[in-house]
Design an enzyme around this catalytic site. Sequence first.
Site, PDB file in Angstrom:
ATOM      1  N   GLY A  34       0.844  -1.199   0.000  1.00 57.23           N
ATOM      2  CA  GLY A  34       0.000   0.000   0.000  1.00 57.23           C
ATOM      3  C   GLY A  34       0.875   1.242   0.000  1.00 57.23           C
ATOM      4  O   GLY A  34       1.775   1.356   0.828  1.00 57.23           O
ATOM      5  N   TYR A 105      -7.812  -8.078  -6.182  1.00 58.59           N
ATOM      6  CA  TYR A 105      -9.122  -8.476  -5.666  1.00 58.59           C
ATOM      7  C   TYR A 105      -9.472  -7.441  -4.598  1.00 58.59           C
ATOM      8  O   TYR A 105      -9.329  -7.679  -3.415  1.00 58.59           O
ATOM      9  CB  TYR A 105      -9.075  -9.883  -5.077  1.00 58.59           C
ATOM     10  CG  TYR A 105      -8.804 -10.955  -6.132  1.00 58.59           C
ATOM     11  CD1 TYR A 105      -9.842 -11.752  -6.608  1.00 58.59           C
ATOM     12  CD2 TYR A 105      -7.530 -11.135  -6.657  1.00 58.59           C
ATOM     13  CE1 TYR A 105      -9.609 -12.708  -7.578  1.00 58.59           C
ATOM     14  CE2 TYR A 105      -7.292 -12.090  -7.636  1.00 58.59           C
ATOM     15  CZ  TYR A 105      -8.328 -12.870  -8.093  1.00 58.59           C
ATOM     16  OH  TYR A 105      -8.088 -13.810  -9.062  1.00 58.59           O
ATOM     17  N   ARG A 106      -9.883  -6.264  -5.081  1.00 51.36           N
ATOM     18  CA  ARG A 106     -10.058  -5.145  -4.150  1.00 51.36           C
ATOM     19  C   ARG A 106     -11.387  -4.430  -4.336  1.00 51.36           C
ATOM     20  O   ARG A 106     -11.741  -3.579  -3.534  1.00 51.36           O
ATOM     21  CB  ARG A 106      -8.897  -4.168  -4.282  1.00 51.36           C
ATOM     22  CG  ARG A 106      -8.999  -3.251  -5.490  1.00 51.36           C
ATOM     23  CD  ARG A 106      -7.733  -2.480  -5.789  1.00 51.36           C
ATOM     24  NE  ARG A 106      -7.227  -1.667  -4.701  1.00 51.36           N
ATOM     25  CZ  ARG A 106      -6.160  -0.876  -4.825  1.00 51.36           C
ATOM     26  NH1 ARG A 106      -5.516  -0.794  -5.978  1.00 51.36           N
ATOM     27  NH2 ARG A 106      -5.737  -0.165  -3.806  1.00 51.36           N
ATOM     28  N   ASN A 166       0.130   9.415  -7.928  1.00 44.48           N
ATOM     29  CA  ASN A 166       0.068   7.946  -8.013  1.00 44.48           C
ATOM     30  C   ASN A 166      -1.017   7.451  -8.961  1.00 44.48           C
ATOM     31  O   ASN A 166      -1.930   6.706  -8.555  1.00 44.48           O
ATOM     32  CB  ASN A 166      -0.210   7.365  -6.619  1.00 44.48           C
ATOM     33  CG  ASN A 166       1.055   6.903  -5.937  1.00 44.48           C
ATOM     34  OD1 ASN A 166       1.764   6.035  -6.444  1.00 44.48           O
ATOM     35  ND2 ASN A 166       1.353   7.498  -4.799  1.00 44.48           N
ATOM     36  N   GLY A 230      16.918  12.246 -10.667  1.00 41.23           N
ATOM     37  CA  GLY A 230      16.614  12.970  -9.435  1.00 41.23           C
ATOM     38  C   GLY A 230      15.271  13.660  -9.497  1.00 41.23           C
ATOM     39  O   GLY A 230      14.262  13.010  -9.760  1.00 41.23           O
ATOM     40  N   ALA A 256      10.064   3.569  -4.932  1.00 37.80           N
ATOM     41  CA  ALA A 256      10.964   4.732  -4.864  1.00 37.80           C
ATOM     42  C   ALA A 256      10.176   6.017  -4.614  1.00 37.80           C
ATOM     43  O   ALA A 256      10.585   6.863  -3.812  1.00 37.80           O
ATOM     44  CB  ALA A 256      11.764   4.847  -6.160  1.00 37.80           C
ATOM     45  N   GLY A 257       9.039   6.114  -5.294  1.00 35.31           N
ATOM     46  CA  GLY A 257       8.225   7.323  -5.158  1.00 35.31           C
ATOM     47  C   GLY A 257       7.688   7.497  -3.743  1.00 35.31           C
ATOM     48  O   GLY A 257       7.617   8.622  -3.231  1.00 35.31           O
ATOM     49  N   ASP A 258       7.330   6.393  -3.093  1.00 33.47           N
ATOM     50  CA  ASP A 258       6.826   6.477  -1.714  1.00 33.47           C
ATOM     51  C   ASP A 258       7.948   6.880  -0.759  1.00 33.47           C
ATOM     52  O   ASP A 258       7.752   7.695   0.149  1.00 33.47           O
ATOM     53  CB  ASP A 258       6.229   5.130  -1.281  1.00 33.47           C
ATOM     54  CG  ASP A 258       5.070   4.708  -2.182  1.00 33.47           C
ATOM     55  OD1 ASP A 258       4.405   5.587  -2.758  1.00 33.47           O
ATOM     56  OD2 ASP A 258       4.847   3.489  -2.320  1.00 33.47           O
TER      57      ASP A 258
HETATM   58  P1  ATP Z   1       7.395   4.447  -8.171  1.00 33.96           P
HETATM   59  O1  ATP Z   1       8.022   3.379  -9.018  1.00 33.96           O
HETATM   60  O2  ATP Z   1       7.567   4.183  -6.723  1.00 33.96           O
HETATM   61  O3  ATP Z   1       5.989   4.778  -8.556  1.00 33.96           O
HETATM   62  P2  ATP Z   1       7.875   7.111  -9.192  1.00 33.96           P
HETATM   63  O4  ATP Z   1       7.572   6.843 -10.613  1.00 33.96           O
HETATM   64  O5  ATP Z   1       6.883   7.813  -8.364  1.00 33.96           O
HETATM   65  O6  ATP Z   1       8.287   5.750  -8.458  1.00 33.96           O
HETATM   66  P3  ATP Z   1      10.653   7.687  -9.723  1.00 33.96           P
HETATM   67  O7  ATP Z   1      11.022   8.914 -10.472  1.00 33.96           O
HETATM   68  O8  ATP Z   1      10.790   6.389 -10.398  1.00 33.96           O
HETATM   69  O9  ATP Z   1       9.207   7.938  -9.100  1.00 33.96           O
HETATM   70  O10 ATP Z   1      11.530   7.593  -8.417  1.00 33.96           O
HETATM   71  C1  ATP Z   1      11.394   8.486  -7.334  1.00 33.96           C
HETATM   72  C2  ATP Z   1      12.728   9.024  -6.939  1.00 33.96           C
HETATM   73  O11 ATP Z   1      13.599   7.956  -6.564  1.00 33.96           O
HETATM   74  C3  ATP Z   1      13.444   9.770  -8.048  1.00 33.96           C
HETATM   75  O12 ATP Z   1      13.027  11.113  -8.090  1.00 33.96           O
HETATM   76  C4  ATP Z   1      14.899   9.606  -7.609  1.00 33.96           C
HETATM   77  O13 ATP Z   1      15.205  10.521  -6.579  1.00 33.96           O
HETATM   78  C5  ATP Z   1      14.920   8.190  -7.023  1.00 33.96           C
HETATM   79  N1  ATP Z   1      15.265   7.209  -8.062  1.00 33.96           N
HETATM   80  C6  ATP Z   1      14.428   6.427  -8.763  1.00 33.96           C
HETATM   81  N2  ATP Z   1      15.095   5.635  -9.637  1.00 33.96           N
HETATM   82  C7  ATP Z   1      16.396   5.925  -9.487  1.00 33.96           C
HETATM   83  C8  ATP Z   1      17.614   5.449 -10.096  1.00 33.96           C
HETATM   84  N3  ATP Z   1      17.601   4.520 -11.054  1.00 33.96           N
HETATM   85  N4  ATP Z   1      18.787   5.989  -9.688  1.00 33.96           N
HETATM   86  C9  ATP Z   1      18.812   6.931  -8.742  1.00 33.96           C
HETATM   87  N5  ATP Z   1      17.720   7.416  -8.134  1.00 33.96           N
HETATM   88  C10 ATP Z   1      16.526   6.928  -8.482  1.00 33.96           C
END
Ligand code: ATP
Length: 309
Positions: A34, A105-106, A166, A230, A256-258
């Site tokens: 989640g 299944y939500r 999201n 970044g 990563a986004g979370d």
């Molecule tokens: P998610 O897959 O969780 O939905 P997202 O699409 O919301 O992620 P991303 O841009 O993929 O967001 O990643 C969020 C942050 O994580 C980026 O802004 C960066 O700071 C870091 N990040 C993601 N991937 C990498 C990478 N390959 N190398 C370095 N930093 C990364």
Amino acid sequence: DIEVFTLGETMVVFQPEQMQSLEYVQQFPKRIGGAESNVAIGLSRLGHRAGWFSKLGEGSFGQYVYKYIRGEGVDTSSCLFTEQALTGVLFKEQLSPEDMNVYYYRKGSAASLMEPEDLDEAYMAQAKVLHLTGITPALSKSCYKTVMKAIEIAKKNGMTIVFDPNLRLKLWSAETAKKVLNEIALHADVILPGLDEGRFMTGKTEIEDVAESLMAGYDKTIIIKIGSKGAYLHTKEEKVYIEGFPVQQVVDPVGAGDGFAAGIISGILKQEPLHQAIKRANAIGAMVVMSHGDFEGLPYLKAVEQFMK
Ligand code: ATP
């Protein structure tokens, strides 16, 4: 005594270890999944008190999700249990390293029954930050109304609203998603879209145009996530790229986004300069992609500080 409040659905995730069609898989290790609880767990590991609200089914799965998140140090005391529906579950099917299917299944799950009246204003008002995602309003009409009520409570109590769109097109039509995500963005103080999400929401292509459009003429902070590059910060005063950290090998990009959102919210709570918060958020995002699982790789404060050095 919570510092951040978030609300959303956390499901039980069944993800087999082997790469095989679910037709033949016989064993399913059980985990949780989640976005909002990931952010709450991330904040807890950074040393903050995060409150996560959801509705869970009475019974084993609801108890499992509840105890797991509480076990990560998140305040779950405002959660509700219902007999009217079950806790949502999902199955992941990995057919090859590139080919992953997810079966949800939500529909009609316990979390989809969240209602505005379920929100405890006195509890929420302890928090300085309200964290919202675009997943919760997509779950049901009453979830949408609950999110709007949370916004109303946040405004009334002077809370900062941090919004991560999201986008989940499996949950609603592109048309409704675009409308509602923009509606929430209009109320948010800080917006954290990925570049593609920002493009989807605004119909613009260039990153500066996307950010300017999300500002909607207000004094908002827009931080656009751009993976390994970044992030891009856009406010009235400045427009600047903040470089990411190099990653040797991406093990699992999910989450990563979370982690990034947790880093930004931590900076807001500590009243740090934005640049510093984004730098930490970039570090956390990089650390998450280097480890397996959506939330397992979320770092503790000490580990982030070490990584940033
Ligand atoms: P998610 O897959 O969780 O939905 P997202 O699409 O919301 O992620 P991303 O841009 O993929 O967001 O990643 C969020 C942050 O994580 C980026 O802004 C960066 O700071 C870091 N990040 C993601 N991937 C990498 C990478 N390959 N190398 C370095 N930093 C990364």
